[in-house]
Design an enzyme around this catalytic site. Structure first.
Site, PDB file in Angstrom:
ATOM      1  N   GLY A  15      97.591  92.940 109.871  1.00  0.00           N
ATOM      2  CA  GLY A  15      96.305  93.613 109.995  1.00  0.00           C
ATOM      3  C   GLY A  15      95.129  92.715 110.315  1.00  0.00           C
ATOM      4  O   GLY A  15      93.997  93.034 109.966  1.00  0.00           O
ATOM      5  N   SER A  16      95.359  91.616 111.037  1.00  0.00           N
ATOM      6  CA  SER A  16      94.225  90.746 111.381  1.00  0.00           C
ATOM      7  C   SER A  16      93.235  91.467 112.301  1.00  0.00           C
ATOM      8  O   SER A  16      92.015  91.327 112.138  1.00  0.00           O
ATOM      9  CB  SER A  16      94.704  89.433 112.010  1.00  0.00           C
ATOM     10  N   LYS A  68     110.396 112.625 116.360  1.00  0.00           N
ATOM     11  CA  LYS A  68     109.143 111.917 116.585  1.00  0.00           C
ATOM     12  C   LYS A  68     107.965 112.887 116.543  1.00  0.00           C
ATOM     13  O   LYS A  68     106.896 112.557 116.008  1.00  0.00           O
ATOM     14  CB  LYS A  68     109.188 111.187 117.937  1.00  0.00           C
ATOM     15  N   MET A  93     103.230  98.987 116.130  1.00  0.00           N
ATOM     16  CA  MET A  93     104.433  98.667 116.882  1.00  0.00           C
ATOM     17  C   MET A  93     105.311  99.892 117.163  1.00  0.00           C
ATOM     18  O   MET A  93     106.516  99.863 116.965  1.00  0.00           O
ATOM     19  CB  MET A  93     105.233  97.582 116.145  1.00  0.00           C
ATOM     20  N   ARG A  94     104.675 100.959 117.616  1.00  0.00           N
ATOM     21  CA  ARG A  94     105.404 102.161 118.023  1.00  0.00           C
ATOM     22  C   ARG A  94     104.736 102.747 119.264  1.00  0.00           C
ATOM     23  O   ARG A  94     103.520 102.654 119.410  1.00  0.00           O
ATOM     24  CB  ARG A  94     105.392 103.218 116.919  1.00  0.00           C
ATOM     25  N   LEU A  95     105.547 103.354 120.107  1.00  0.00           N
ATOM     26  CA  LEU A  95     104.990 104.082 121.247  1.00  0.00           C
ATOM     27  C   LEU A  95     104.366 105.378 120.744  1.00  0.00           C
ATOM     28  O   LEU A  95     104.966 106.079 119.933  1.00  0.00           O
ATOM     29  CB  LEU A  95     106.081 104.421 122.265  1.00  0.00           C
ATOM     30  N   VAL A  96     103.172 105.676 121.222  1.00  0.00           N
ATOM     31  CA  VAL A  96     102.507 106.926 120.863  1.00  0.00           C
ATOM     32  C   VAL A  96     103.115 108.036 121.717  1.00  0.00           C
ATOM     33  O   VAL A  96     103.293 107.883 122.925  1.00  0.00           O
ATOM     34  CB  VAL A  96     100.988 106.809 121.102  1.00  0.00           C
ATOM     35  N   ASN A 110      94.286 100.559 122.875  1.00  0.00           N
ATOM     36  CA  ASN A 110      95.183  99.516 122.364  1.00  0.00           C
ATOM     37  C   ASN A 110      94.720  98.153 122.860  1.00  0.00           C
ATOM     38  O   ASN A 110      94.091  98.038 123.918  1.00  0.00           O
ATOM     39  CB  ASN A 110      96.619  99.770 122.845  1.00  0.00           C
ATOM     40  N   HIS A 112      96.419  94.337 123.689  1.00  0.00           N
ATOM     41  CA  HIS A 112      97.736  93.734 123.936  1.00  0.00           C
ATOM     42  C   HIS A 112      97.555  92.264 124.318  1.00  0.00           C
ATOM     43  O   HIS A 112      96.671  91.943 125.118  1.00  0.00           O
ATOM     44  CB  HIS A 112      98.445  94.489 125.069  1.00  0.00           C
TER      45      HIS A 112
END
Length: 190
Positions: A15-16, A68, A93-96, A110, A112
């Site tokens: 959570g940085s 999902k 770390m999951r695809l929406v 997001n 990246h």
């Protein structure tokens, strides 16, 4: 200052980026208020970070749902209760999927750690170092159904530090928090 935008921050790890966003909100450097922190990993350190600053947490495990869509419906229920207007991914770390994409069209962002479209997905910094590139960077983009394929909003180049993944990661972290904050402020002021 304008009315603060209500955001939900999604994270899966330490959570940085969540902490940087929270600090920017608290210091009035980001015109937003975090109304919910969403995680798919209840054991993640980001939960402790959110608890310390009294931000409500929705810790929802995907494996507790048959599909999902059902998982995202549970998240959507928590988001609606919180009043979140934007979703800000910060190491989620999951695809929406379609449930959230349809509920928040063009309102999911997001960050990246690469210059997309190069090195999408997991371990982008390791990918860049392994490929021997001299420059990588950070990208802020809107989220769509693909893996880091949404509209690019902002990018910042970062030199790869002599093939060293850890030092390159440090260089990326040094610029990503400011880039994310500035890009979010621009989005929220539209």
């Amino acid at each position: 200052m304008n009315r603060k935008v209500k955001i939900a921050v999604f994270a899966s790890g330490s959570g940085s980026n969540f902490a940087a966003i929270e600090q920017a909100c608290s210091a009035d450097e980001l015109n937003a208020e975090i109304v919910l922190m969403v995680t798919n990993k209840p054991e993640a350190f980001v939960v402790e970070r959110a608890d310390k600053v009294s931000i409500p947490v929705a810790a929802i495990r995907p494996k507790d749902f048959e599909t999902k869509d059902a998982y995202e419906e549970a998240i959507l229920h928590a988001l609606r209760e919180s009043g979140a207007e934007w979703l800000v991914l910060a190491g989620y770390m999951r695809l929406v999927g379609p449930v959230l994409l349809m509920a928040y069209p063009s309102r999911i962002v997001n960050i990246h750690p690469s210059l997309l479209p190069s090195f999408p997905g997991k371990d982008a910094i390791a990918q860049a170092v392994a490929h021997g590139v001299k420059v990588t960077g950070v990208t802020v983009h809107l989220v769509d159904e693909g893996m880091d394929t949404g509209q690019i909003l902002a990018q910042c180049a970062v030199d790869v530090v002599s093939g060293d993944e850890d030092k390159t990661a440090e260089a990326i972290h040094a610029v990503e928090h400011g880039l994310y904050k500035d890009t979010l402020n621009e989005l929220f002021s539209r």
